[in-house]
Design a protein around this motif. Structure first.
Motif, mmCIF file in Angstrom:
data_model
loop_
_atom_site.group_PDB
_atom_site.id
_atom_site.type_symbol
_atom_site.label_atom_id
_atom_site.label_comp_id
_atom_site.label_asym_id
_atom_site.label_seq_id
_atom_site.Cartn_x
_atom_site.Cartn_y
_atom_site.Cartn_z
ATOM 1 N N GLU A 107 26.731 -12.019 7.022
ATOM 2 C CA GLU A 107 27.306 -11.914 8.363
ATOM 3 C C GLU A 107 27.690 -13.296 8.888
ATOM 4 O OE1 GLU A 107 25.709 -9.362 11.447
ATOM 5 O OE2 GLU A 107 24.198 -8.652 10.022
ATOM 6 N N ALA A 108 26.786 -14.241 8.756
ATOM 7 C CA ALA A 108 27.037 -15.585 9.266
ATOM 8 C C ALA A 108 28.221 -16.226 8.552
ATOM 9 C CB ALA A 108 25.789 -16.452 9.123
ATOM 10 N N ARG A 109 28.290 -16.083 7.230
ATOM 11 C CA ARG A 109 29.366 -16.722 6.461
ATOM 12 C C ARG A 109 30.726 -16.088 6.753
ATOM 13 N NH1 ARG A 109 24.977 -17.473 2.889
ATOM 14 N NH2 ARG A 109 25.057 -15.299 2.179
ATOM 15 N N LEU A 110 30.778 -14.773 6.846
ATOM 16 C CA LEU A 110 32.057 -14.113 7.099
ATOM 17 C C LEU A 110 32.549 -14.371 8.524
ATOM 18 C CD1 LEU A 110 31.291 -10.805 5.216
ATOM 19 C CD2 LEU A 110 33.131 -12.416 4.641
ATOM 20 N N THR A 111 31.622 -14.415 9.478
ATOM 21 C CA THR A 111 32.012 -14.746 10.851
ATOM 22 C C THR A 111 32.503 -16.188 10.926
ATOM 23 O OG1 THR A 111 30.395 -13.167 11.716
ATOM 24 C CG2 THR A 111 31.209 -14.839 13.243
ATOM 25 N N PHE A 112 31.841 -17.074 10.208
ATOM 26 C CA PHE A 112 32.272 -18.472 10.164
ATOM 27 C C PHE A 112 33.683 -18.576 9.594
ATOM 28 C CE2 PHE A 112 32.735 -22.632 8.213
ATOM 29 C CZ PHE A 112 32.205 -23.492 9.168
ATOM 30 N N LEU A 113 33.977 -17.841 8.519
ATOM 31 C CA LEU A 113 35.317 -17.851 7.930
ATOM 32 C C LEU A 113 36.360 -17.442 8.962
ATOM 33 C CD1 LEU A 113 37.344 -17.933 5.551
ATOM 34 C CD2 LEU A 113 36.681 -15.557 5.059
ATOM 35 N N ALA A 114 36.076 -16.380 9.720
ATOM 36 C CA ALA A 114 37.024 -15.918 10.735
ATOM 37 C C ALA A 114 37.266 -16.987 11.793
ATOM 38 C CB ALA A 114 36.506 -14.638 11.383
ATOM 39 N N VAL B 51 24.767 9.278 4.624
ATOM 40 C CA VAL B 51 26.152 9.006 5.015
ATOM 41 C C VAL B 51 27.094 9.249 3.836
ATOM 42 C CG1 VAL B 51 27.774 7.203 5.707
ATOM 43 C CG2 VAL B 51 25.581 7.401 6.869
ATOM 44 N N GLU B 52 26.723 8.742 2.662
ATOM 45 C CA GLU B 52 27.593 8.916 1.498
ATOM 46 C C GLU B 52 27.690 10.381 1.087
ATOM 47 O OE1 GLU B 52 28.449 6.916 -2.866
ATOM 48 O OE2 GLU B 52 26.575 6.471 -1.822
ATOM 49 N N GLN B 53 26.580 11.086 1.132
ATOM 50 C CA GLN B 53 26.573 12.490 0.734
ATOM 51 C C GLN B 53 27.462 13.332 1.638
ATOM 52 O OE1 GLN B 53 22.721 14.322 1.053
ATOM 53 N NE2 GLN B 53 23.342 16.209 0.065
ATOM 54 N N GLU B 54 27.429 13.058 2.954
ATOM 55 C CA GLU B 54 28.126 13.916 3.900
ATOM 56 C C GLU B 54 29.547 13.461 4.216
ATOM 57 O OE1 GLU B 54 26.097 15.467 7.221
ATOM 58 O OE2 GLU B 54 24.101 15.320 6.301
ATOM 59 N N THR B 55 29.853 12.195 3.943
ATOM 60 C CA THR B 55 31.193 11.692 4.282
ATOM 61 C C THR B 55 31.944 11.124 3.089
ATOM 62 O OG1 THR B 55 30.511 9.414 4.801
ATOM 63 C CG2 THR B 55 30.320 11.059 6.569
ATOM 64 N N GLY B 56 31.236 10.847 2.005
ATOM 65 C CA GLY B 56 31.866 10.197 0.858
ATOM 66 C C GLY B 56 32.015 8.699 1.014
ATOM 67 N N VAL B 57 31.507 8.138 2.095
ATOM 68 C CA VAL B 57 31.639 6.705 2.370
ATOM 69 C C VAL B 57 30.370 5.977 1.933
ATOM 70 C CG1 VAL B 57 31.920 4.938 4.158
ATOM 71 C CG2 VAL B 57 33.212 7.076 4.295
ATOM 72 N N ALA B 58 30.533 5.015 1.035
ATOM 73 C CA ALA B 58 29.405 4.193 0.587
ATOM 74 C C ALA B 58 29.397 2.899 1.396
ATOM 75 C CB ALA B 58 29.522 3.887 -0.901
ATOM 76 N N LEU B 59 28.546 2.856 2.399
ATOM 77 C CA LEU B 59 28.456 1.662 3.240
ATOM 78 C C LEU B 59 27.833 0.518 2.457
ATOM 79 C CD1 LEU B 59 27.106 3.225 6.555
ATOM 80 C CD2 LEU B 59 29.396 2.286 6.207
ATOM 81 N N ARG B 60 28.464 -0.646 2.519
ATOM 82 C CA ARG B 60 27.854 -1.838 1.946
ATOM 83 C C ARG B 60 27.035 -2.524 3.034
ATOM 84 N NH1 ARG B 60 30.395 -7.690 0.193
ATOM 85 N NH2 ARG B 60 28.380 -8.612 -0.300
ATOM 86 N N VAL B 61 25.787 -2.787 2.748
ATOM 87 C CA VAL B 61 24.918 -3.448 3.721
ATOM 88 C C VAL B 61 25.044 -4.953 3.543
ATOM 89 C CG1 VAL B 61 22.568 -3.749 4.550
ATOM 90 C CG2 VAL B 61 23.321 -1.506 3.748
ATOM 91 N N LEU B 62 25.511 -5.620 4.588
ATOM 92 C CA LEU B 62 25.636 -7.070 4.554
ATOM 93 C C LEU B 62 24.295 -7.713 4.891
ATOM 94 C CD1 LEU B 62 29.004 -7.646 6.465
ATOM 95 C CD2 LEU B 62 28.652 -7.446 4.001
ATOM 96 N N SER B 63 23.967 -8.773 4.195
ATOM 97 C CA SER B 63 22.789 -9.552 4.562
ATOM 98 C C SER B 63 23.102 -10.367 5.815
ATOM 99 C CB SER B 63 22.400 -10.494 3.424
ATOM 100 O OG SER B 63 23.382 -11.515 3.279
ATOM 101 N N GLY B 64 22.056 -10.895 6.438
ATOM 102 C CA GLY B 64 22.280 -11.763 7.588
ATOM 103 C C GLY B 64 23.105 -12.982 7.222
ATOM 104 N N LEU C 53 21.025 -12.723 15.679
ATOM 105 C CA LEU C 53 21.805 -13.908 16.049
ATOM 106 C C LEU C 53 22.167 -14.625 14.762
ATOM 107 C CD1 LEU C 53 22.775 -16.337 17.889
ATOM 108 C CD2 LEU C 53 20.398 -17.156 17.753
ATOM 109 N N GLU C 54 23.470 -14.886 14.565
ATOM 110 C CA GLU C 54 23.919 -15.659 13.417
ATOM 111 C C GLU C 54 24.335 -17.057 13.858
ATOM 112 O OE1 GLU C 54 22.915 -12.350 11.905
ATOM 113 O OE2 GLU C 54 24.638 -12.127 13.235
ATOM 114 N N ILE C 55 23.958 -18.049 13.056
ATOM 115 C CA ILE C 55 24.300 -19.443 13.306
ATOM 116 C C ILE C 55 24.845 -20.004 12.002
ATOM 117 C CG2 ILE C 55 23.443 -21.727 13.970
ATOM 118 C CD1 ILE C 55 21.097 -20.262 15.377
ATOM 119 N N ALA C 56 26.023 -20.612 12.050
ATOM 120 C CA ALA C 56 26.614 -21.202 10.847
ATOM 121 C C ALA C 56 27.299 -22.500 11.219
ATOM 122 C CB ALA C 56 27.618 -20.241 10.205
ATOM 123 N N CYS C 57 27.259 -23.464 10.297
ATOM 124 C CA CYS C 57 27.856 -24.768 10.565
ATOM 125 C C CYS C 57 28.366 -25.367 9.269
ATOM 126 C CB CYS C 57 26.820 -25.691 11.208
ATOM 127 S SG CYS C 57 27.474 -27.301 11.736
ATOM 128 N N GLY C 58 29.529 -26.029 9.336
ATOM 129 C CA GLY C 58 30.059 -26.690 8.156
ATOM 130 C C GLY C 58 31.448 -27.235 8.382
#
Length: 317
Positions: A112-119, A96-109, A141-146
């Motif tokens: 994902e849970a923490r950022l969705t919780f923030l939203a 993807v980076e070679q052909e588009t110049g976009v360096a995708l950041r891979v989020l951990s599970g 499936l993400e589960i977050a609580c706080g």
């Protein structure tokens, strides 16, 4: 500033353009999506197929052309479980980076849970008290609580609707035996984390995000999307209990005719319903409110927060 969020998910490649500045609600300006269903484009070794990689590269390149056309100042590109767990994930990222110049950041599970919780926290506010957030994606499936903006517990389980459908629910419709086995396995996975969440105390508010939950809520009587994001929507356990046995016997074409169910997601509807049913049952939830914001908005909010902290326009997701 005008930001673009490129979300390479297990079901879709979604490009969202928002007008945002510190202290204000991000305002959507443009949205495009392509349903690749990467979670289903895997070979026997768990690698994304050549066709899947080709389609992903094309989708990312298309999103970058849109970013230029729409005057986007900065793009926040990320990928979730489909790329994260693919056997050839590193090779896919490099291609993807070679052909588009976009360096995708891979989020951990956990990310994902923490950022969705923030939203969800920003959408519903502090009056929600202890917040429990559920998010069914294509791969996990993400589960977050706080009680704060960062959850006290954030877990990710391999129970995405796309993953379960492609790996464990063959047939159209699937056999009753396969449905029972998936139900058993899903409940066993979720049950392992219930204690860690429950010991925090009962939630003051439970919400759900993602296309899967939105479609399940619409199926059981929630208002249409055309009513706008500020109309309250919820999924009830009673409504899900009524519909689940029915969709278990439906073909994909029959599910696609249910109001609110898109043709591209109809095949995954049963798996998503089994996960939602298990989560609501094991956490003792009679209903969940649907949150219009999810992971993409969480990424934007975190970026804006980092701008506030540093006083600059740069920062990681």
């Amino acid at each position: 500033m005008r930001l673009g969020v490129l979300d390479v998910g297990s079901n879709t490649v979604h490009f969202l353009v928002v007008d945002a500045h510190r202290g204000a609600c991000p305002m959507p300006a443009f949205s495009s999506k392509e349903e690749l269903r990467l979670a289903e484009l895997l070979d026997a070794d768990g690698a994304i197929t050549a066709d899947g990689v080709h389609r992903l590269v094309a989708a990312v390149a298309s999103a970058m052309r849109v970013a230029e056309d729409k005057g986007v100042e900065d793009v926040l590109p990320f990928a979730t479980s489909a790329v994260r767990e693919a056997a050839n994930g590193e090779e896919v990222l490099a291609r993807v980076e070679q052909e588009t110049g976009v360096a995708l950041r891979v989020l951990s599970g956990g990310d994902e849970a923490r950022l969705t919780f923030l939203a969800a926290r920003r959408w519903f506010g502090w009056s929600s008290g202890r917040l429990l957030v559920l998010d069914i994606g294509g791969g996990s499936l993400e589960i977050a609580c706080g009680v704060d903006e960062s959850p006290d517990v954030a877990v990710s389980l391999p129970l995405g609707a796309g993953r379960l459908t492609s790996g464990r629910l063959p047939g159209d419709p699937p056999s009753p035996e396969d449905v029972r086995e998936v139900r058993r396995q899903v409940r066993a996975e979720i049950a392992r984390v219930v204690g860690g969440v429950s010991r925090l105390g009962p939630p003051g508010h439970t919400v759900a995000t993602s296309k899967t939950f939105k479609q399940l809520a619409r199926m059981t009587g929630a208002p249409r999307s055309e009513a706008g994001p500020y109309v309250p929507r919820r999924l009830t356990k009673a409504g899900l209990d009524e519909w689940l046995p029915r969709i278990a016997t439906m073909t994909e074409a029959e599910r696609a005719r249910i109001p609110g169910v898109s043709e591209g997601r109809a095949r995954q509807l049963l798996a998503g319903a089994l996960v939602a049913d298990a989560a609501m049952d094991l956490f003792g939830l009679e209903e969940v409110d649907i949150c219009p914001w999810a992971l993409r908005e969480g990424v934007i909010l975190r970026r804006l927060d980092m701008m506030t902290e540093t006083g600059t326009g740069s920062g990681d997701v």
